[in-house]
Motif scaffolding. Structure first.
Motif, PDB file in Angstrom:
ATOM      1  N   ARG A 139       3.024  10.991  -9.569  1.00 21.30           N
ATOM      2  CA  ARG A 139       2.410  11.347 -10.686  1.00 21.30           C
ATOM      3  C   ARG A 139       1.633  12.798 -10.639  1.00 21.30           C
ATOM      4  NH1 ARG A 139      -1.352   5.837 -11.629  1.00 21.30           N
ATOM      5  NH2 ARG A 139       0.456   4.562 -12.221  1.00 21.30           N
ATOM      6  N   ASP A 159       0.744  -1.178  -0.113  1.00 20.90           N
ATOM      7  CA  ASP A 159      -0.029   0.188  -0.067  1.00 20.90           C
ATOM      8  C   ASP A 159       0.910   1.287   0.099  1.00 20.90           C
ATOM      9  OD1 ASP A 159      -2.164  -1.357  -0.147  1.00 20.90           O
ATOM     10  OD2 ASP A 159      -2.661  -1.455   2.122  1.00 20.90           O
ATOM     11  N   GLU A 160       1.769   1.092   0.793  1.00 25.62           N
ATOM     12  CA  GLU A 160       2.859   2.558   0.842  1.00 25.62           C
ATOM     13  C   GLU A 160       3.453   2.579  -0.597  1.00 25.62           C
ATOM     14  OE1 GLU A 160       6.849   4.056   3.321  1.00 25.62           O
ATOM     15  OE2 GLU A 160       5.950   2.072   3.638  1.00 25.62           O
ATOM     16  N   ARG A 161       3.756   1.602  -1.170  1.00 25.22           N
ATOM     17  CA  ARG A 161       4.587   1.739  -2.631  1.00 25.22           C
ATOM     18  C   ARG A 161       3.443   2.284  -3.492  1.00 25.22           C
ATOM     19  NH1 ARG A 161       6.818  -3.425  -1.450  1.00 25.22           N
ATOM     20  NH2 ARG A 161       4.995  -4.463  -2.677  1.00 25.22           N
ATOM     21  N   ASN A 162       2.167   1.939  -3.415  1.00 23.58           N
ATOM     22  CA  ASN A 162       1.098   2.213  -4.324  1.00 23.58           C
ATOM     23  C   ASN A 162       0.785   3.808  -4.130  1.00 23.58           C
ATOM     24  OD1 ASN A 162       0.940  -0.013  -5.837  1.00 23.58           O
ATOM     25  ND2 ASN A 162      -0.898  -0.433  -4.088  1.00 23.58           N
ATOM     26  N   ALA A 163       0.932   4.228  -2.851  1.00 20.30           N
ATOM     27  CA  ALA A 163       0.847   5.528  -2.261  1.00 20.30           C
ATOM     28  C   ALA A 163       1.833   6.566  -3.049  1.00 20.30           C
ATOM     29  CB  ALA A 163       0.618   5.784  -0.827  1.00 20.30           C
ATOM     30  N   ARG A 164       2.898   5.822  -3.034  1.00 19.91           N
ATOM     31  CA  ARG A 164       4.411   6.935  -3.523  1.00 19.91           C
ATOM     32  C   ARG A 164       4.040   6.960  -5.006  1.00 19.91           C
ATOM     33  NH1 ARG A 164       7.623   4.076   0.348  1.00 19.91           N
ATOM     34  NH2 ARG A 164       8.027   2.709  -1.298  1.00 19.91           N
ATOM     35  N   ARG A 165       3.492   6.035  -5.545  1.00 20.18           N
ATOM     36  CA  ARG A 165       3.484   5.880  -7.186  1.00 20.18           C
ATOM     37  C   ARG A 165       2.604   7.140  -7.383  1.00 20.18           C
ATOM     38  NH1 ARG A 165       3.344   0.163  -6.990  1.00 20.18           N
ATOM     39  NH2 ARG A 165       5.302  -0.810  -7.476  1.00 20.18           N
ATOM     40  N   GLU A 166       1.335   7.004  -6.847  1.00 21.83           N
ATOM     41  CA  GLU A 166       0.341   7.989  -7.125  1.00 21.83           C
ATOM     42  C   GLU A 166       0.645   9.623  -6.791  1.00 21.83           C
ATOM     43  OE1 GLU A 166      -2.718   7.663  -8.181  1.00 21.83           O
ATOM     44  OE2 GLU A 166      -2.440   5.365  -8.366  1.00 21.83           O
ATOM     45  N   ALA A 167       1.527   9.464  -5.735  1.00 24.80           N
ATOM     46  CA  ALA A 167       2.015  11.061  -5.285  1.00 24.80           C
ATOM     47  C   ALA A 167       3.135  11.601  -6.520  1.00 24.80           C
ATOM     48  CB  ALA A 167       2.790  10.880  -3.984  1.00 24.80           C
TER      49      ALA A 167
END
Length: 663
Positions: free
Chosen positions: A663, A653-661
């Protein structure tokens, strides 16, 4: 004596000694004396006792052969098949002799001249169908004819077991024929005589079968068979002795009557019984273990010839005794009270608190059941402890308590007053179906038997094998299912009291014995299915057990209330006609009985509910302890794996959040 010669001489010795003892007993006791009125003639007077002697000896061959086959031989072996053939031959002889006895009894009771016309046949038919002696001998004849075919046709374990049960049941009508319902103490006399006949048949018939089978048994196998027969004979000796004493007391009443002809024949039987006991002790202690030795075997077979002769004397004396008038009048008086007419016994005195301890009316069948139950259970516990195995003292205490309660119900004040007071009958019902089974179930008798009784490895079935077979049979799987056991428990309440079954148990002593056995069995199955220690195929989860108990408690309470609300008497011609001048009136007493079923009867059920709750709690604790031990052994691997999974999800979930940020 040569064993092969004894095979032919043994039956002849038995029959000859029996016939001599019979004729001498009849001559001395007057059992064949001419009647003052309507004498049937010497052929009937002397022929009837001879026919009855043949009945007893052939019945012994039938029952003894089947019992010994079930406990000493392996199915499919030559000796097992020969035992069943001997049983079939005994049944065939019993068929002819029982039919002859029925015919001669008819000529004695109704002194009609034999003829081939329809009137004579109609008289005979009415006698066989409408009178107690006629029905008894008719049932015996028909059962013996069926057993002749069945014993010859069957060879498997289950079929032979059913044939054995039928053969034992066929002995009961013979006892009822020997003691009519018009005599006092009818129930006690029939019970003692039934036990006496069945035990004597197993004892005598088993020995006769060993004599017949000796040429086909090796000495090694003979030693084993004799050990097993010795156990059967010892139990039979105890039953024959005590039941004979009970039956003799009914006919003698006072010691002075010992010197009457009836008492003299009783003395002959006692002497023969003591001689048989001495011979049995000699076999068991000195000869059976050394039967492989030729000299010991010769002494053994000589003693067997003597024992067969003594058994013949006892059998002949028994028949003569049954036809000898007792020195006391055992018939119900013509001016009998209503209670005497209905029950065969006078109305007991008022039931006071003291008589709850001092009143006794012994039912010999259940006295034997309690005695043997105590002996075998305590012997099993002793055997376990002698070899160093533990057995909880609490189980022993509960088993003994349950059996003593059973003795109190079947032989104490409950049995003494239940025919006169509905409330006492209900006390007995509640104890039989709830309190006693609860004690017996916690005694874990099947577990004890499986551990204490020696296992057989020669293909035969002893006590352990038969018990385990019964426990694991398909029938047992059905009746021990919790829902089936609960249904039987509840349905029995309503079906028993609201049909004519209740009436049958009051008027027929066989019905009374069935009632005790039924309530005890149904209660035992119900308790076993819920909280038993002994294994059963299936038990409900603890919540299901509590729900079942709640449902049973509700139906039980409703049953008690329905009795209390009843405006009429159950079996009014019985409880309403006793002529009691003490105690509550019959309807008020019935109301009290309903209250006992509703209130006191719920106490054992409440105890069961508490036990189920405690077992549920302990089950949860055991599961938790098991889980803790598993965690200790594995280092809490499951918890670590679970935490690792959570950590992996959090990292994802943390990796997904960083990818979204980004972008």
């Amino acid at each position: 004596m040569n064993p092969r010669a004894l095979r032919l001489a043994g039956p002849a010795i038995l029959a000859g000694a029996g016939l001599v003892a019979l004729l001498l007993g009849l001559a001395y006791g007057g059992g064949a004396a001419p009647l003052v009125i309507a004498d049937p003639g010497p052929v009937v007077r002397w022929g009837l006792p001879v026919a009855e002697l043949v009945v007893n000896l052939s019945a012994a061959l039938l029952v003894g052969s089947l019992v010994l086959a079930m406990f000493a031989f392996a199915s499919g072996t030559k000796e097992f098949d020969l035992a069943l053939d001997a049983a079939s031959a005994g049944a065939a002889i019993l068929t002819v002799s029982a039919g002859t006895t029925a015919y001669l009894t008819f000529l004695k009771v109704i002194p009609a001249r034999p003829s081939a016309d329809a009137a004579f046949g109609e008289q005979l038919g009415r006698f066989l169908v409408d009178t107690d002696p006629g029905r008894a001998w008719l049932m015996t004849t028909v059962a013996a004819a069926a057993l002749t075919v069945l014993a010859f046709a069957v060879r498997g374990w289950l079929a032979t077991l059913l044939v054995t049960i039928l053969a034992i049941a066929a002995m009961v009508p013979m006892a009822t024929a020997g003691h009519t319902g018009s005599e006092a103490n009818h129930n006690s006399a029939v019970t003692s005589l039934s036990l006496h006949i069945i035990a004597a048949a197993a004892w005598l018939g088993g020995l006769l079968l060993i004599v017949l089978l000796r040429p086909v048994l090796s000495r090694d196998k003979l030693a084993v068979v004799l050990q097993r027969y010795s156990s059967i004979a010892l139990a039979a000796f105890v039953v024959v002795t005590l039941s004979g004493v009970a039956r003799a007391l009914i006919g003698l009443v006072t010691p002075a009557n010992v010197f009457s002809p009836y008492g003299a024949l009783v003395t002959v039987k006692v002497g023969a019984l003591l001689a048989l006991g001495v011979l049995g002790a000699i076999y068991r202690r000195r000869l059976i273990a050394g039967i492989r030795d030729t000299a010991v075997a010769a002494r053994f077979w000589t003693l067997v010839a003597v024992e067969v002769a003594v058994m013949g004397i006892a059998s002949g004396a028994a028949v003569a005794l049954s036809l000898t008038p007792p020195p006391v009048d055992t018939t119900i008086p013509t001016d009998a009270t209503a209670a005497e007419v209905l029950t065969g016994s006078p109305l007991p005195p008022e039931l006071t608190p003291l008589r709850f301890v001092t009143a006794w009316d012994v039912d010999l069948l259940w006295a034997f059941a309690v005695g043997f139950g105590l002996f075998f259970y305590l012997a099993g516990v002793r055997r376990l402890r002698r070899r160093g195995d533990a057995w909880p003292i609490g189980r022993t205490i509960l088993w003994v308590t349950g059996l003593l309660l059973l003795l109190y119900v079947t032989c104490g004040p409950v049995n003494a007053y239940q025919d006169y007071l509905f409330s006492m009958h209900m006390v007995g019902h509640m104890l039989l179906s709830m309190a006693i089974p609860m004690c017996l179930v916690f005694g874990a008798p099947v577990t004890l038997a499986s551990r204490a009784i020696r296992k057989r490895d020669d293909g035969t079935r002893g006590g352990r094998e038969w018990i385990l077979w019964a426990v694991h049979s398909p029938y047992a799987k059905v009746i021990t299912h919790p829902l089936v056991a609960a249904a039987l428990f509840i349905v029995s309440l309503w079906a028993f009291y609201y049909t004519d079954i209740f009436r049958w148990t009051l008027y027929d002593h066989l019905g009374h014995e069935w009632m005790v056995l039924h309530f005890l069995t149904v209660g035992y199955l119900f308790v076993l299915s819920l909280v038993g220690i002994d294994p059963v195929p299936y038990r409900l989860p603890h919540p299901g057990r509590l729900l079942t108990l709640i449902g049973v408690m509700a139906m039980h309470a409703f049953f008690g209330i329905s009795i209390m609300m009843s405006s009429g008497l159950f079996v009014a011609e019985w409880f309403g006609s006793m002529g009691r001048t003490w105690g509550l009136d019959p309807l008020a007493d019935q109301y009290t009985g309903g209250g006992i079923a509703w209130s006191i009867g719920e106490i054992p059920t409440l105890i069961l509910a508490i036990v189920v709750a405690v077992q549920w709690s302990r089950s949860d604790e055991r599961r938790q302890r098991s889980s803790d031990r598993q965690a200790d052994r594995s280092g809490d691997a499951e918890l670590e794996a679970y935490n690792a999974t959570l950590a992996a999800i959090a990292a994802r979930d943390e990796r997904n959040a960083r990818r979204e940020a980004a972008r």
